[in-house]
Scaffold this motif. Structure first.
Motif, short mmCIF file in Angstrom:
data_model
loop_
_atom_site.label_atom_id
_atom_site.label_comp_id
_atom_site.label_asym_id
_atom_site.label_seq_id
_atom_site.Cartn_x
_atom_site.Cartn_y
_atom_site.Cartn_z
N ILE A 76 0.84 -1.20 0.00
CA ILE A 76 0.00 0.00 0.00
C ILE A 76 0.87 1.25 0.00
O ILE A 76 0.65 2.19 -0.77
CB ILE A 76 -0.95 -0.01 1.21
N SER A 77 1.90 1.26 0.86
CA SER A 77 2.82 2.41 0.89
C SER A 77 3.49 2.59 -0.46
O SER A 77 3.59 3.72 -0.97
CB SER A 77 3.90 2.20 1.96
N VAL A 88 5.05 15.25 -3.93
CA VAL A 88 6.21 15.40 -3.06
C VAL A 88 7.12 14.20 -3.27
O VAL A 88 6.65 13.07 -3.42
CB VAL A 88 5.78 15.52 -1.58
N PRO A 89 8.44 14.39 -3.31
CA PRO A 89 9.34 13.25 -3.46
C PRO A 89 9.32 12.39 -2.20
O PRO A 89 8.92 12.84 -1.12
CB PRO A 89 10.71 13.90 -3.66
N ASN A 90 9.74 11.14 -2.33
CA ASN A 90 9.81 10.24 -1.18
C ASN A 90 11.14 9.50 -1.18
O ASN A 90 11.92 9.60 -2.13
CB ASN A 90 8.63 9.26 -1.18
N HIS A 91 11.39 8.74 -0.13
CA HIS A 91 12.71 8.14 0.06
C HIS A 91 12.88 6.78 -0.61
O HIS A 91 13.97 6.21 -0.58
CB HIS A 91 13.02 8.03 1.56
N LEU A 92 11.83 6.23 -1.22
CA LEU A 92 11.92 4.89 -1.79
C LEU A 92 12.77 4.89 -3.06
O LEU A 92 12.50 5.63 -4.01
CB LEU A 92 10.51 4.37 -2.11
N ASP A 251 9.27 6.85 5.60
CA ASP A 251 8.64 5.84 6.44
C ASP A 251 7.53 5.11 5.68
O ASP A 251 7.79 4.16 4.97
CB ASP A 251 8.13 6.45 7.74
N GLU A 252 6.26 5.51 5.83
CA GLU A 252 5.16 4.84 5.17
C GLU A 252 4.13 5.87 4.72
O GLU A 252 4.19 7.03 5.09
CB GLU A 252 4.50 3.81 6.10
N CYS A 253 3.17 5.40 3.92
CA CYS A 253 2.18 6.33 3.38
C CYS A 253 0.79 5.69 3.37
O CYS A 253 0.53 4.79 2.57
CB CYS A 253 2.57 6.77 1.97
N VAL A 254 -0.06 6.14 4.26
CA VAL A 254 -1.48 5.78 4.32
C VAL A 254 -1.68 4.26 4.34
O VAL A 254 -2.21 3.66 3.41
CB VAL A 254 -2.27 6.42 3.15
#
Length: 355
Positions: A76-77, A88-92, A251-254
């Motif tokens: 899901i994340s 927005v950018p993310n760390h993955l 970290d995680e997203c929703v």
């Protein structure tokens, strides 16, 4: 197509991925263990995140795990990290295996960015306690008009931040007379700005950037979930500074662990109770089980930690996590009795991350 429940046998329920440290991973510092994830600093400003099947409720990590939980939450994340990177950018960086991520190392900002579109949970309890239905009230510095009913949609999305230990561990003037063990301090935007360094911000203006991006995230994801039959009642995000100084979602997203999901079809006003009925699709299933046993009290934490959940409760949880993953991300996990740890180590070995 829903998961075939016949596949979820006792052997499968016991084939979980426990949280542990893998000494085989090449690291430059000691691994960091959270309630669910273990994070390895592998150098070159990169980290490995391994998500276990651990379950925690009422601030206690349970003795038994939930098969596939880590993989389902990561799916899901991963879906929302990909779907929202235009916001927005993310760390993955890369998904190495269902439970294993390669991510960009970040310097965490010490604020949990909690956003709410419905008045429920602690928000409702605070509102009711302050006679909000008759007079209105403030929650985390946000003005709430009178007249709301429990679980009602707010006039607009609100930001109600929480800290990560600052009340207990740092000297914040606004909280100097509070007892962190008994008081419930409410962090506001103004408090964060005045104490921005304590909250890990490099400059006060960075909070404005984060809030702008988080409001846009909530709007986008709430609409996406609504189309899939869910309401995003509230959620929390974490952000961090990348090596180049930019700010990214981390970290995680929703996920069902960081958010409240309600079924759209069941969200109806109940005139007899003067509130809105909700059916939750998150880990409330497990919280209800614990509370039904009376193990949620603070003084019974040791009992809760030692308690072994029933197979049927765990199986229901597996089905719930699989169903919501399929509804959101369109995928299902592979149900297997093959040792899960072997698959993790194989993925790390293929990536060249083992000694």
């Amino acid at each position: 197509m829903p998961i075939d429940e016949k596949l979820i046998t006792k052997e499968v329920l016991n084939n979980t991925l426990a949280r542990e440290v893998y000494p085989e991973v090449k690291v430059i510092s000691e691994p960091m263990m959270g309630k669910v994830r273990t994070v390895y600093d592998i150098g070159d400003q990169k980290m490995i995140m391994i998500s276990s099947d651990n379950l925690s409720t009422h601030d206690v990590v349970h003795k038994r795990q939930v098969y596939g939980k880590g993989e389902n939450l990561d799916a899901i994340s991963g879906y929302y990290f990909e779907a929202t990177k235009h916001i927005v950018p993310n760390h993955l960086i890369e998904i190495l295996a269902p439970n294993v991520w390669l991510v960009q190392k970040a310097e965490p900002i010490l604020v949990e960015m909690v956003f709410r579109k419905y008045l429920t949970g602690s928000g409702w309890r605070d509102y009711e306690k302050k006679n909000g239905p008759e007079e209105g009230s403030k929650f985390c510095g946000v003005e709430l008009r009178p007249g709301y009913r429990r679980n009602e949609m707010l006039d607009e999305v609100i930001f109600t931040p929480t800290g990560k230990g600052q009340v207990k561990d740092f000297d914040i003037p606004e909280f100097q007379d509070m007892d962190p063990e008994t008081d419930d301090p409410k962090i506001t935007i103004d408090i964060i700005r005045r104490n921005y360094k304590t909250f890990g911000l490099r400059q006060p203006e960075d909070l404005d950037y984060i809030m702008e991006k988080a409001f846009a995230l909530y709007t986008f994801i709430h609409e996406d979930l609504r189309e899939k039959g869910h309401l995003l009642a509230d959620t929390k995000w974490e952000f961090g500074y990348m090596p180049d100084g930019s700010i990214s979602l981390i970290d995680e997203c929703v996920t069902p662990d960081s958010s409240r999901f309600w079924k759209v079809k069941d969200y109806l006003f109940n005139p007899e109770k003067n509130e809105f009925n909700v059916v939750q699709d998150d880990k409330q299933h497990f919280r209800d089980y614990v509370e039904g046993l009376g193990l949620h009290a603070v003084e019974r934490k040791a009992e809760l930690a030692a308690h072994l959940m029933d197979d049927e409760i765990l199986k229901q949880g597996v089905v719930k996590y699989c169903d919501i993953r399929e509804e959101i991300a369109g995928t299902l996990p592979v149900i297997t009795t093959d040792p899960r740890k072997d698959a993790v180590l194989a993925a790390l070995g293929d990536g060249g991350f083992l000694r």
